[in-house]
Design a protein around this motif. Structure first.
Motif, PDB file in Angstrom:
ATOM      1  N   ASP A   1       0.802  -1.226   0.000  1.00 55.47           N
ATOM      2  CA  ASP A   1       0.000   0.000   0.000  1.00 55.47           C
ATOM      3  C   ASP A   1       0.831   1.271   0.000  1.00 55.47           C
ATOM      4  N   LEU A   2       2.014   1.204   0.649  1.00 61.50           N
ATOM      5  CA  LEU A   2       2.789   2.437   0.829  1.00 61.50           C
ATOM      6  C   LEU A   2       4.268   2.152   0.602  1.00 61.50           C
ATOM      7  N   VAL A   3       4.911   2.965  -0.233  1.00 59.39           N
ATOM      8  CA  VAL A   3       6.347   2.837  -0.495  1.00 59.39           C
ATOM      9  C   VAL A   3       6.995   4.194  -0.233  1.00 59.39           C
TER      10      VAL A   3
ATOM     11  N   LEU B   1       0.929   7.627   5.877  1.00 59.46           N
ATOM     12  CA  LEU B   1      -0.006   6.597   6.334  1.00 59.46           C
ATOM     13  C   LEU B   1      -1.434   7.159   6.355  1.00 59.46           C
ATOM     14  N   TRP B   2      -1.567   8.414   6.747  1.00 54.75           N
ATOM     15  CA  TRP B   2      -2.883   9.063   6.744  1.00 54.75           C
ATOM     16  C   TRP B   2      -3.440   9.112   5.318  1.00 54.75           C
ATOM     17  N   GLU B   3      -2.534   9.360   4.367  1.00 53.87           N
ATOM     18  CA  GLU B   3      -2.945   9.390   2.959  1.00 53.87           C
ATOM     19  C   GLU B   3      -3.479   8.016   2.536  1.00 53.87           C
ATOM     20  N   VAL B   4      -2.816   6.954   2.998  1.00 54.29           N
ATOM     21  CA  VAL B   4      -3.290   5.600   2.665  1.00 54.29           C
ATOM     22  C   VAL B   4      -4.688   5.404   3.246  1.00 54.29           C
ATOM     23  N   TYR B   5      -4.898   5.828   4.505  1.00 52.32           N
ATOM     24  CA  TYR B   5      -6.200   5.648   5.152  1.00 52.32           C
ATOM     25  C   TYR B   5      -7.296   6.436   4.450  1.00 52.32           C
ATOM     26  N   THR B   6      -6.967   7.663   4.021  1.00 56.95           N
ATOM     27  CA  THR B   6      -8.033   8.538   3.511  1.00 56.95           C
ATOM     28  C   THR B   6      -8.205   8.420   1.997  1.00 56.95           C
ATOM     29  N   ARG B   7      -7.138   8.045   1.311  1.00 56.59           N
ATOM     30  CA  ARG B   7      -7.225   8.004  -0.143  1.00 56.59           C
ATOM     31  C   ARG B   7      -7.750   6.649  -0.647  1.00 56.59           C
ATOM     32  N   HIS B   8      -7.643   5.636   0.204  1.00 61.14           N
ATOM     33  CA  HIS B   8      -8.025   4.276  -0.168  1.00 61.14           C
ATOM     34  C   HIS B   8      -7.335   3.841  -1.455  1.00 61.14           C
TER      35      HIS B   8
END
Ligand code: 5AD
Ligand code: SF4
Length: 470
Positions: free
Chosen positions: A132-134, A147-154
């Motif tokens: 999900d995140l690199v 990490l917040w971007e991963v949570y909110t951007r889906h």
């Protein structure tokens, strides 16, 4: 680069703490306390970075697990130094497809030196779709925002832009031991040794302000830490970029003034910048361990030149002689690369002869691994892998004999050691280190962990010493 562009502002750090808070609030709404797993590959710098990642995760309300199936957030902190290190990470990533299939809401993050390479990011984008995140080492400080971007951007988030590199102060840390601590004093590397990927993934050299380092060490000593290792890709370059001139020897001397019962170690020293001032400072400062990791890489001056190391065989040997003259009991270790492109058998044997001449206490030995994008990866490399393996085995054989002899010379002596944990072996239940950093397996009670004790050395082998607490 201007100092003001390098040091992150308190506002920038406060903004990250706001993201941490938002994530913590989100986590509190879950039906369980989120579990995080941080898996670290590679060097001590990565170990220290992982402790910061764990600090951020803890502040987000996470607890920690070793079980990938149970984890809500997984972070692989990766190493790019050799191909094998990368293969291990891809293996671990492959394994995680099962965990993600069982728990589709699991968040998988890939960070560290591999993640900073565009080729790796492209491969992960195309073929490891469960990630999900690199983000690379340059972006570590903004993990909460990412990490917040991963949570909110889906959706998936990639942050690997080649930033100039910064210094982030005040990041939270989870230290895994109550005895030993790592303190980064600088980041990045400017040396561009021709085989090495580090300068491309960790950016230019940046030194932390001496006062920040001193206050961190003071805090650690006050908390009871007894074994503190200063970290940097090349600690001897410390201070070159500071507004107030200060070099690494000055920093060591300033730390040494901090009162308390502790030892300071450091890694890694580049031989081209290590010299009389450093050795004299080490010799006179009681808190500085008489231990020097001084990677030579090769014992042949032509190969050293091709490696862009900035010293010759003779120059290196002179430095070792000076260090030994000033500190007769110094524990010396080194890194060696066998099979650099174009290295001949005779040149590899020069390395073995240097190893015998120095008589290191221990060695970290590697067979050359081409790193795409480095100058050495484009050099002709006629020797076969099988030939290199033969040279490598000869080197190991020579060093094993030296290590065994050096260790045997300790038997019968009584030394101070710091007990740093349990060994898992019922015959020698405790693990400890001498002031010079050699491993001693110990008979003694668990209550000794965290203490200095006098130990009588009763036995030894190639890798360790064995003893009894007096
Ligand atoms: N191949 C093999 N070993 C390497 N090292 C760095 N780059 C390479 C490479 N491309 C070794 C060096 C260094 C240590 C951390 O890793 O010996 O000191
Ligand atoms: Fe790599 Fe050389 Fe820098 Fe060490 S000093 S990190 S080997 S480039």
């Amino acid at each position: 680069m201007k100092r003001t562009d390098v040091l992150l502002s308190p506002d920038a750090m406060a903004r990250q703490r706001e993201f941490t808070e938002k994530i913590a609030a989100h986590h509190r709404q879950l039906d369980h306390r989120p579990l995080a797993l941080v898996d670290t590959f590679g060097c001590q710098q990565n170990v220290a970075d992982s402790q910061r990642i764990m600090g951020m995760l803890r502040d987000m309300g996470c607890e920690f697990t070793d079980d990938p199936m149970a984890a809500d957030i997984i972070v692989l902190n990766t190493c790019a130094i050799r191909e094998n290190a990368e293969k291990r990470v891809y293996g671990a990533l492959g394994q995680l497809t099962h965990a993600k299939a069982a728990n589709p809401r699991q968040i998988i993050c890939l960070c560290g030196c591999m993640a900073q390479q565009k080729t790796v990011a492209d491969k992960v984008r195309a073929s490891y779709r469960h990630v999900d995140l690199v983000f690379g080492p340059q972006a570590l400080w903004k993990f909460p925002e990412l990490l917040w971007e991963v949570y909110t951007r889906h959706g998936r988030v990639f942050s690997i832009e080649d930033e100039h590199g910064t210094i982030a102060e005040g990041m939270p840390v989870v230290r895994e031991s109550a005895v030993k601590a790592w303190v980064s004093i600088m980041y990045g590397c400017n040396n561009f040794c021709s085989y090495c990927i580090v300068p491309y993934v960790r950016g230019r050299e940046r030194s932390r302000e001496a006062e920040e380092i001193l206050s961190e060490v003071r805090g650690l000593v006050a908390e009871g830490y007894k074994d503190i290792t200063l970290l940097g890709q090349n600690v001897n370059s410390y201070g070159k970029d500071l507004d107030t001139p200060m070099d690494f020897a000055d920093l060591l001397a300033a730390i040494d003034e901090i009162p308390g019962d502790y030892l300071i170690r450091f890694m890694t020293s580049h031989p081209k910048d290590a010299g009389a001032k450093l050795f004299e400072t080490m010799a006179r400062c009681p808190h500085v361990a008489k231990q020097l990791h001084l990677p030579v890489q090769s014992g042949n001056s032509r190969v050293l030149k091709e490696m862009n190391r900035g010293y010759t065989r003779e120059g290196y040997l002179e430095k070792v002689a000076l260090a030994r003259k000033l500190m007769p009991d110094i524990v010396l270790t080194s890194d060696i690369i066998i099979g650099f492109p174009g290295e001949t058998e005779a040149e590899a044997m020069d390395t073995i002869s240097l190893v015998k001449e120095v008589g290191y206490d221990a060695l970290f030995t590697f067979i050359y691994s081409p790193r795409p994008g480095t100058p050495a990866a484009k050099m002709p490399d006629p020797a076969t892998r099988a030939e290199k393996q033969v040279w490598f085995d000869r080197l190991l054989e020579a060093q094993n004999e030296i290590s065994a002899q050096r260790h045997a010379s300790y038997v019968g002596k009584t030394l101070r050691v710091l007990v740093d944990g349990e060994s898992g072996d019922s015959r020698w239940p405790l693990q400890s280190r001498t002031d010079g950093g050699r491993l001693v397996h110990l008979v003694g009670d668990k209550s000794l962990i965290g203490q200095y004790v006098q130990v009588k050395i009763t036995d030894s082998n190639t890798w360790a010493l064995f003893g009894e607490a007096e």
